[in-house]
Design a protein around this motif. Sequence first.
Motif, PDB file in Angstrom:
ATOM      1  N   VAL A 101      36.525  25.619  42.700  1.00 52.47           N
ATOM      2  CA  VAL A 101      37.178  26.904  42.497  1.00 52.47           C
ATOM      3  C   VAL A 101      38.582  26.932  43.108  1.00 52.47           C
ATOM      4  O   VAL A 101      39.480  27.582  42.573  1.00 52.47           O
ATOM      5  N   GLU A 102      38.787  26.243  44.200  1.00 48.15           N
ATOM      6  CA  GLU A 102      40.109  26.254  44.840  1.00 48.15           C
ATOM      7  C   GLU A 102      41.214  25.733  43.932  1.00 48.15           C
ATOM      8  O   GLU A 102      42.369  26.098  44.081  1.00 48.15           O
ATOM      9  N   ARG A 103      40.890  24.894  42.974  1.00 49.05           N
ATOM     10  CA  ARG A 103      41.897  24.343  42.049  1.00 49.05           C
ATOM     11  C   ARG A 103      42.325  25.337  40.977  1.00 49.05           C
ATOM     12  O   ARG A 103      43.348  25.147  40.329  1.00 49.05           O
ATOM     13  N   LEU A 104      41.558  26.389  40.779  1.00 49.26           N
ATOM     14  CA  LEU A 104      41.857  27.364  39.726  1.00 49.26           C
ATOM     15  C   LEU A 104      42.909  28.344  40.243  1.00 49.26           C
ATOM     16  O   LEU A 104      42.655  29.118  41.165  1.00 49.26           O
ATOM     17  N   GLN A 105      44.082  28.313  39.642  1.00 46.11           N
ATOM     18  CA  GLN A 105      45.232  29.072  40.141  1.00 46.11           C
ATOM     19  C   GLN A 105      45.089  30.584  40.027  1.00 46.11           C
ATOM     20  O   GLN A 105      45.628  31.319  40.846  1.00 46.11           O
ATOM     21  N   ASN A 106      44.383  31.073  39.018  1.00 39.62           N
ATOM     22  CA  ASN A 106      44.334  32.507  38.759  1.00 39.62           C
ATOM     23  C   ASN A 106      43.065  33.179  39.292  1.00 39.62           C
ATOM     24  O   ASN A 106      42.698  34.261  38.858  1.00 39.62           O
ATOM     25  N   VAL A 107      42.402  32.548  40.266  1.00 39.93           N
ATOM     26  CA  VAL A 107      41.141  33.068  40.792  1.00 39.93           C
ATOM     27  C   VAL A 107      41.313  33.531  42.237  1.00 39.93           C
ATOM     28  O   VAL A 107      41.880  32.814  43.060  1.00 39.93           O
ATOM     29  N   THR A 108      40.803  34.728  42.517  1.00 40.84           N
ATOM     30  CA  THR A 108      40.742  35.280  43.865  1.00 40.84           C
ATOM     31  C   THR A 108      39.269  35.478  44.207  1.00 40.84           C
ATOM     32  O   THR A 108      38.505  35.966  43.367  1.00 40.84           O
ATOM     33  N   VAL A 109      38.875  35.095  45.422  1.00 43.99           N
ATOM     34  CA  VAL A 109      37.482  35.244  45.839  1.00 43.99           C
ATOM     35  C   VAL A 109      37.444  35.990  47.175  1.00 43.99           C
ATOM     36  O   VAL A 109      38.057  35.548  48.150  1.00 43.99           O
ATOM     37  N   TRP A 110      36.731  37.120  47.175  1.00 49.36           N
ATOM     38  CA  TRP A 110      36.541  37.921  48.380  1.00 49.36           C
ATOM     39  C   TRP A 110      35.069  37.895  48.758  1.00 49.36           C
ATOM     40  O   TRP A 110      34.198  37.690  47.915  1.00 49.36           O
ATOM     41  N   SER A 111      34.815  38.197  50.017  1.00 48.19           N
ATOM     42  CA  SER A 111      33.447  38.415  50.482  1.00 48.19           C
ATOM     43  C   SER A 111      33.438  39.690  51.306  1.00 48.19           C
ATOM     44  O   SER A 111      34.201  39.814  52.271  1.00 48.19           O
ATOM     45  N   LEU A 112      32.606  40.641  50.908  1.00 45.94           N
ATOM     46  CA  LEU A 112      32.489  41.861  51.697  1.00 45.94           C
ATOM     47  C   LEU A 112      31.838  41.516  53.030  1.00 45.94           C
ATOM     48  O   LEU A 112      30.944  40.668  53.092  1.00 45.94           O
ATOM     49  N   GLU A 113      32.287  42.174  54.080  1.00 49.81           N
ATOM     50  CA  GLU A 113      31.714  41.921  55.402  1.00 49.81           C
ATOM     51  C   GLU A 113      30.239  42.305  55.430  1.00 49.81           C
ATOM     52  O   GLU A 113      29.776  43.133  54.637  1.00 49.81           O
ATOM     53  N   GLU A 114      29.530  41.709  56.351  1.00 53.92           N
ATOM     54  CA  GLU A 114      28.104  41.965  56.543  1.00 53.92           C
ATOM     55  C   GLU A 114      27.845  43.476  56.624  1.00 53.92           C
ATOM     56  O   GLU A 114      28.527  44.190  57.356  1.00 53.92           O
ATOM     57  N   GLY A 115      26.894  43.959  55.839  1.00 53.78           N
ATOM     58  CA  GLY A 115      26.486  45.361  55.885  1.00 53.78           C
ATOM     59  C   GLY A 115      27.246  46.301  54.965  1.00 53.78           C
ATOM     60  O   GLY A 115      26.789  47.414  54.719  1.00 53.78           O
ATOM     61  N   VAL A 116      28.403  45.884  54.433  1.00 56.74           N
ATOM     62  CA  VAL A 116      29.187  46.769  53.570  1.00 56.74           C
ATOM     63  C   VAL A 116      28.434  47.053  52.268  1.00 56.74           C
ATOM     64  O   VAL A 116      28.332  48.204  51.829  1.00 56.74           O
ATOM     65  N   GLY A 117      27.883  46.018  51.637  1.00 59.64           N
ATOM     66  CA  GLY A 117      27.132  46.218  50.397  1.00 59.64           C
ATOM     67  C   GLY A 117      25.943  47.144  50.593  1.00 59.64           C
ATOM     68  O   GLY A 117      25.693  48.043  49.789  1.00 59.64           O
ATOM     69  N   GLU A 118      25.231  46.941  51.678  1.00 67.20           N
ATOM     70  CA  GLU A 118      24.077  47.788  51.984  1.00 67.20           C
ATOM     71  C   GLU A 118      24.500  49.244  52.185  1.00 67.20           C
ATOM     72  O   GLU A 118      23.860  50.172  51.684  1.00 67.20           O
ATOM     73  N   ALA A 119      25.605  49.451  52.911  1.00 64.48           N
ATOM     74  CA  ALA A 119      26.111  50.813  53.135  1.00 64.48           C
ATOM     75  C   ALA A 119      26.544  51.454  51.820  1.00 64.48           C
ATOM     76  O   ALA A 119      26.295  52.641  51.586  1.00 64.48           O
ATOM     77  N   LEU A 120      27.174  50.672  50.938  1.00 60.79           N
ATOM     78  CA  LEU A 120      27.554  51.199  49.625  1.00 60.79           C
ATOM     79  C   LEU A 120      26.313  51.604  48.834  1.00 60.79           C
ATOM     80  O   LEU A 120      26.313  52.622  48.141  1.00 60.79           O
TER      81      LEU A 120
END
Length: 183
Positions: free
Chosen positions: A123-142
């Motif tokens: 994935v790092e080679r793909l120029q147009n890709v951004t990858v995020w990770s929500l912090e621990e517990g954010v998804g659960e709170a949402l």
Amino acid sequence: MALKSTIYKADLQIADMDRHYYGDHSLTIARHPSETDERMMVRVAAFGLFASERLEFCKGLSDTDEPDLWQKDLTGQIETWIEIGQPDERRIAKASGRADRVVVIAYAGRTSDIWWQGVKGKVERLQNVTVWSLEEGVGEALGRLAERTMRLQMTVQDGEASLGSATVDPVMIRKGVFKGAAV
């Protein structure tokens, strides 16, 4: 007999001071039978973070050829492809070839780190890709914001975002960046 999607309705007010985007959106969200409240609300949060008049929910889990959200230009070209979760590197590469910009939002806490180590090399080679990770517990709170009918407010300012309702305290949407830009 196959289970049907559950329909959720959300009125989402967005005040994004960083992008100077202010809008009210009436959303109809089809929650796949295998989808959790957490994943569905991460999709809603992603909508708020990337909101525009042409951003729309897609079939996502129901169709392997569509993301969770996308934005197309007036000719039908995919400008933004948004994936929620931990897609494999082949799916990310395919999206990279079809869209101008791809955003992946992982939300599973520590398991997102393990997933990233597995796909990072390709994935790092793909120029147009951004990858995020929500912090621990954010998804659960949402996920705790989920109701069949919702009135939600999202505020984005100085790179920080929050999503809340009248009945639940706002959730700060904190994220780490595996690849690409923070915004």
